[in-house]
Design an enzyme around this catalytic site. Structure first.
Site, PDB file in Angstrom:
ATOM      1  N   LYS A  27       0.857  -1.185   0.000  1.00 43.82           N
ATOM      2  CA  LYS A  27       0.000   0.000   0.000  1.00 43.82           C
ATOM      3  C   LYS A  27       0.890   1.231   0.000  1.00 43.82           C
ATOM      4  O   LYS A  27       1.733   1.404   0.881  1.00 43.82           O
ATOM      5  CB  LYS A  27      -0.894  -0.019   1.240  1.00 43.82           C
ATOM      6  N   LYS A  87      -2.165  -1.464  -3.844  1.00 43.84           N
ATOM      7  CA  LYS A  87      -3.061  -0.311  -3.737  1.00 43.84           C
ATOM      8  C   LYS A  87      -2.266   0.978  -3.790  1.00 43.84           C
ATOM      9  O   LYS A  87      -1.278   1.083  -3.076  1.00 43.84           O
ATOM     10  CB  LYS A  87      -3.795  -0.413  -2.406  1.00 43.84           C
TER      11      LYS A  87
HETATM   12  C1  PBG Z   1      -7.363   3.126   5.677  1.00 42.09           C
HETATM   13  C2  PBG Z   1      -7.677   3.086   4.240  1.00 42.09           C
HETATM   14  C3  PBG Z   1      -7.513   4.078   3.256  1.00 42.09           C
HETATM   15  C4  PBG Z   1      -8.083   3.562   2.098  1.00 42.09           C
HETATM   16  C5  PBG Z   1      -8.523   2.282   2.383  1.00 42.09           C
HETATM   17  N1  PBG Z   1      -8.242   1.989   3.709  1.00 42.09           N
HETATM   18  C6  PBG Z   1      -7.010   5.455   3.317  1.00 42.09           C
HETATM   19  C7  PBG Z   1      -5.656   5.776   3.771  1.00 42.09           C
HETATM   20  O1  PBG Z   1      -4.781   4.922   3.877  1.00 42.09           O
HETATM   21  O2  PBG Z   1      -5.485   6.947   4.072  1.00 42.09           O
HETATM   22  C8  PBG Z   1      -8.199   4.298   0.787  1.00 42.09           C
HETATM   23  C9  PBG Z   1      -9.282   3.816  -0.104  1.00 42.09           C
HETATM   24  C10 PBG Z   1      -9.591   4.719  -1.232  1.00 42.09           C
HETATM   25  O3  PBG Z   1      -8.975   5.781  -1.438  1.00 42.09           O
HETATM   26  O4  PBG Z   1     -10.515   4.367  -1.973  1.00 42.09           O
HETATM   27  N2  PBG Z   1      -6.060   2.994   6.041  1.00 42.09           N
END
Ligand code: PBG
Length: 324
Positions: free
Chosen positions: A195, A248
């Site tokens: 991520k 992601k």
């Molecule tokens: C939580 C999380 C996030 C997303 C999914 N789980 C945001 C972040 O890490 O700030 C993003 C999902 C999206 O942008 O569609 N940690």
């Protein structure tokens, strides 16, 4: 045998022929639809930063989930917005938290629909960070313990799959151990393994009220420049017990998806995140692109890169299009 013996256009002459030689096909089986559940009752409120997305209270979410299932989509991914936040994010593992209630409601109405729950503290902490803070920093190991508690509470409520998205080191192991020790050996882990600290989460942070109150997430989420490091992250999560791994965001990281596909044999998921979703919507709203065609092209590209599972806010629209 060069031109004119070989004419690449020959296999493009009809829709049927194009269909026969198509290398990648999207299926409704590929999709996961994210849903936002918010403490309260009787609410289904549009989210201003995200077209066609809503905040549902737990009592109304089962109806939406049933519609998702009726479209043939195999799973929903739940995010929770608690009533109140604190330093530890303690509502994250409350038996009566919005997500825990939503899991029970959905499983009651639509037991065959898979429920995946996001496991992360950022929606629950007063700091908006994905873990607990000590000396101004996100403290890794104590955070893993809290994440394990959160995952366990989701399992107790009946989730099928937990999806840790916090990027702490060792959290997959901590969650796997907690699940095993409490009789939830069949609850699977879909880890957000690679991520990235991305600018494409903006609309989501509005929707989930989870923007960090200070600093950013760069000490735990990955540097967008690093692909080899992403493979190490994925490898570690698999070793720690992840059943499936995720990359992601998706679109700026199609090369990472491809490299992960070539290297690992477990199911690979890709998250077509909120910013990617809203860029396309904004361009379509401005009359610059055809929404449906662009949507299908984007989703196909993620599949072609090597993803088995696509988490996307387009899931319902794409499922409808695939039906016709
Ligand atoms: C939580 C999380 C996030 C997303 C999914 N789980 C945001 C972040 O890490 O700030 C993003 C999902 C999206 O942008 O569609 N940690």
């Amino acid at each position: 045998m060069p031109f004119p013996g070989i004419r690449m256009r020959r296999l493009r002459t009809s829709a049927t022929l194009r269909r026969m030689v198509r290398e990648t096909s999207l299926s409704v089986d590929d999709f996961v639809y994210p849903l936002f559940v918010r403490a309260g009752e009787g609410t289904r409120k549009p989210i201003s930063s995200m077209t066609d997305c809503f905040h549902f209270s737990p009592d109304l979410i089962a109806e939406e989930a049933a519609e998702v299932a009726s479209l043939g989509i195999p799973a929903v991914l739940l995010f929770g917005l608690p009533e109140k936040k604190d330093e530890q994010g303690s509502e994250a593992w409350s038996e009566d938290g919005p997500v825990q209630q939503a899991i029970r409601e959905i499983k009651k109405q639509t037991p065959e629909l898979l429920v995946i729950t996001d496991v992360c503290l950022c929606e629950y902490t007063s700091t908006g960070h994905c873990g607990v803070i000590r000396d101004g920093k996100v403290d890794n190991d104590p955070t893993c313990e809290l994440l394990a508690k959160m995952a366990l509470s989701h399992a107790q409520a009946g989730t099928d799959i937990v999806a840790p998205s916090d990027m702490m080191d060792g959290r997959v192991r901590a969650i796997r151990d907690a699940l095993e020790q409490n009789g939830f050996q069949d609850v699977a882990i879909l880890s957000y393994a690679a991520k990235f600290a991305s600018a494409f989460y903006g609309p989501f942070r509005d929707a989930a009220e989870s923007a960090p109150a200070f600093g950013d997430r760069k000490t735990y989420q990955m540097d967008p420049a690093n692909a080899r490091e992403a493979l190490r992250e994925i490898e570690l999560d698999i070793e720690e017990g992840a059943d499936m791994v995720m990359v992601k965001p998706a679109l700026s990281y199609l090369d990472v998806i491809r490299r992960a596909r070539e290297r690992f044999d477990c199911p690979i998921a890709a998250y077509n995140v909120s910013g990617e979703y809203m860029m396309l919507n904004a361009a379509a709203d401005a009359g610059l692109i055809d929404r449906d065609a662009a949507m299908m092209e984007v989703l196909t590209s993620i599949k072609r890169a090597g993803a088995d599972i696509i988490l996307t806010y387009f899931a319902k629209s794409a499922a409808r299009l695939l039906r016709t």
